[in-house]
Scaffold this active site. Structure first.
Site, PDB file in Angstrom:
ATOM      1  N   GLU A   1     137.278  22.776  44.140  1.00 28.96           N
ATOM      2  CA  GLU A   1     136.592  23.019  42.866  1.00 28.96           C
ATOM      3  C   GLU A   1     137.476  22.706  41.658  1.00 28.96           C
ATOM      4  OE1 GLU A   1     135.672  27.169  42.198  1.00 28.96           O
ATOM      5  OE2 GLU A   1     133.980  26.649  40.904  1.00 28.96           O
TER       6      GLU A   1
ATOM      7  N   GLU B   1     127.227  32.011  40.658  1.00 26.11           N
ATOM      8  CA  GLU B   1     128.524  32.700  40.644  1.00 26.11           C
ATOM      9  C   GLU B   1     128.711  33.386  39.304  1.00 26.11           C
ATOM     10  OE1 GLU B   1     133.102  31.629  41.661  1.00 26.11           O
ATOM     11  OE2 GLU B   1     132.168  30.496  40.043  1.00 26.11           O
TER      12      GLU B   1
HETATM   13  C1  LER Z   1     135.667  30.025  41.256  1.00 21.92           C
HETATM   14  O1  LER Z   1     134.561  29.512  41.925  1.00 21.92           O
HETATM   15  C2  LER Z   1     135.590  29.779  39.807  1.00 21.92           C
HETATM   16  O2  LER Z   1     134.669  29.171  39.330  1.00 21.92           O
HETATM   17  C3  LER Z   1     136.688  30.259  38.969  1.00 21.92           C
HETATM   18  O3  LER Z   1     136.306  30.285  37.626  1.00 21.92           O
HETATM   19  C4  LER Z   1     137.245  31.584  39.404  1.00 21.92           C
HETATM   20  O4  LER Z   1     138.277  31.944  38.561  1.00 21.92           O
HETATM   21 MN    MN Z   2     132.972  28.419  40.588  1.00 18.70          MN
END
Ligand code: LER
Ligand code: MN
Length: 279
Positions: free
Chosen positions: A146, A240
């Site tokens: 990510e 999320e």
């Molecule tokens: C994790 O998926 C994310 O997006 C981060 O911002 C976590 O700190």
């Molecule tokens: Mn994320």
């Protein structure tokens, strides 16, 4: 497409606070959850599997490097320990029945050394991901790396870089997690970024620009969904966000106020929006 929710909305661990909300998660229209694992020994895979089965939910995992571990460290012993830690996370994910392990799995979130990444650091990351390819295959787990916004990492911020990283790794089990919250900060157009990582897309975090309820902010969802369809992505769309007072987690996400009426509202109003938008 499957809809998921990250349980960091309720808790930093897979605990009672999460378990008691699982029936509602199913009932409100999610297909599964994504839960954080920060240390392998803090998870009981058999218990996760059993509660997933009894609630008819699927699960994925997300993680970040803790204890200063980093795949790109100048210190070879730190890199070795970080790689072992990553392998442990892959194994635990498989034991829990998860098929995707996502997150900014290169260096600790919030590590901002005040310079650009180096070619050497980049090569270390590529090599580390290549080295777990076979293990991922054996465990039927996909790694979704990510990119984060510039305030959370210096190493990987854009879709363009993320796509290049995955190209260089060149393993079908190593791809990209695209989070619309981060992309809103780093991309000219969120949908353009999605097209850029499209061939490597393994997971999408469908987050509003303020980490509030999807559909309530200025993320251009119509174009986001159009791009998701265009690249042929058919995997998880996962909401999320983070509890508003989860100590370390709220601090990591820089949440110092109530973003919505409650953290749970982000999940339950968000899933209604996503279901409707997807038709
Ligand atoms: C994790 O998926 C994310 O997006 C981060 O911002 C976590 O700190
Ligand atoms: Mn994320």
């Amino acid at each position: 497409m499957k809809l998921g929710v990250n349980t960091l909305i309720w808790s930093a661990a897979y605990d009672e606070a999460v378990e008691e909300v699982l029936p509602a998660i199913r009932e409100r229209g999610f297909d599964g959850i994504e839960f954080p694992i920060f240390r392998a020994m803090n998870v009981s895979p058999a218990h996760v599997r059993q509660t997933m089965e009894s609630n008819d939910l699927a699960c994925n995992t997300v993680s970040v490097f803790v204890d200063g571990l980093s795949l790109i460290s100048d210190d070879a012993s730190v890199r070795t320990r970080a790689l072992q830690w990553l392998k442990d996370m892959i194994a635990v994910t498989a034991e829990c029945g998860g098929e995707t392990l996502g997150g900014p799995l290169y260096c600790p979130v919030g590590w901002l050394p005040g310079r650009r990444r180096t070619v050497v650091e980049w090569a270390r990351a590529v090599e580390a991901y290549q080295s777990v390819g076979e293990m991922l295959e054996q465990h039927n787990v996909t790694l979704a790396i990510e990119p984060l916004n510039r305030f959370e990492t210096f190493f990987l911020n854009t879709a363009e870089d993320a796509a290049r990283l995955a190209d260089e790794v060149g393993h079908p089990r190593v791809g990209i997690l695209y989070d619309t919250f981060h992309a809103n900060i780093e991309e000219k157009k969120i949908a353009e970024g999605l097209r850029r990582v499209g061939r490597h897309l393994k997971l999408v975090h469908t987050c509003e620009n303020d980490r509030g309820t999807p559909g309530s902010g200025h993320v251009e969802w119509e174009s986001v969904f159009a791009a998701i369809r265009e690249v042929g992505y058919d995997g998880w769309l996962t909401i999320e966000s983070f509890g508003f007072a989860l100590e370390d987690i709220s601090a990591a996400a820089a949440i110092w106020r109530d973003i919505e009426t409650s953290p749970a509202a982000i999940a339950f109003e968000g899933v209604r929006f996503l279901r409707q938008a997807l038709g």
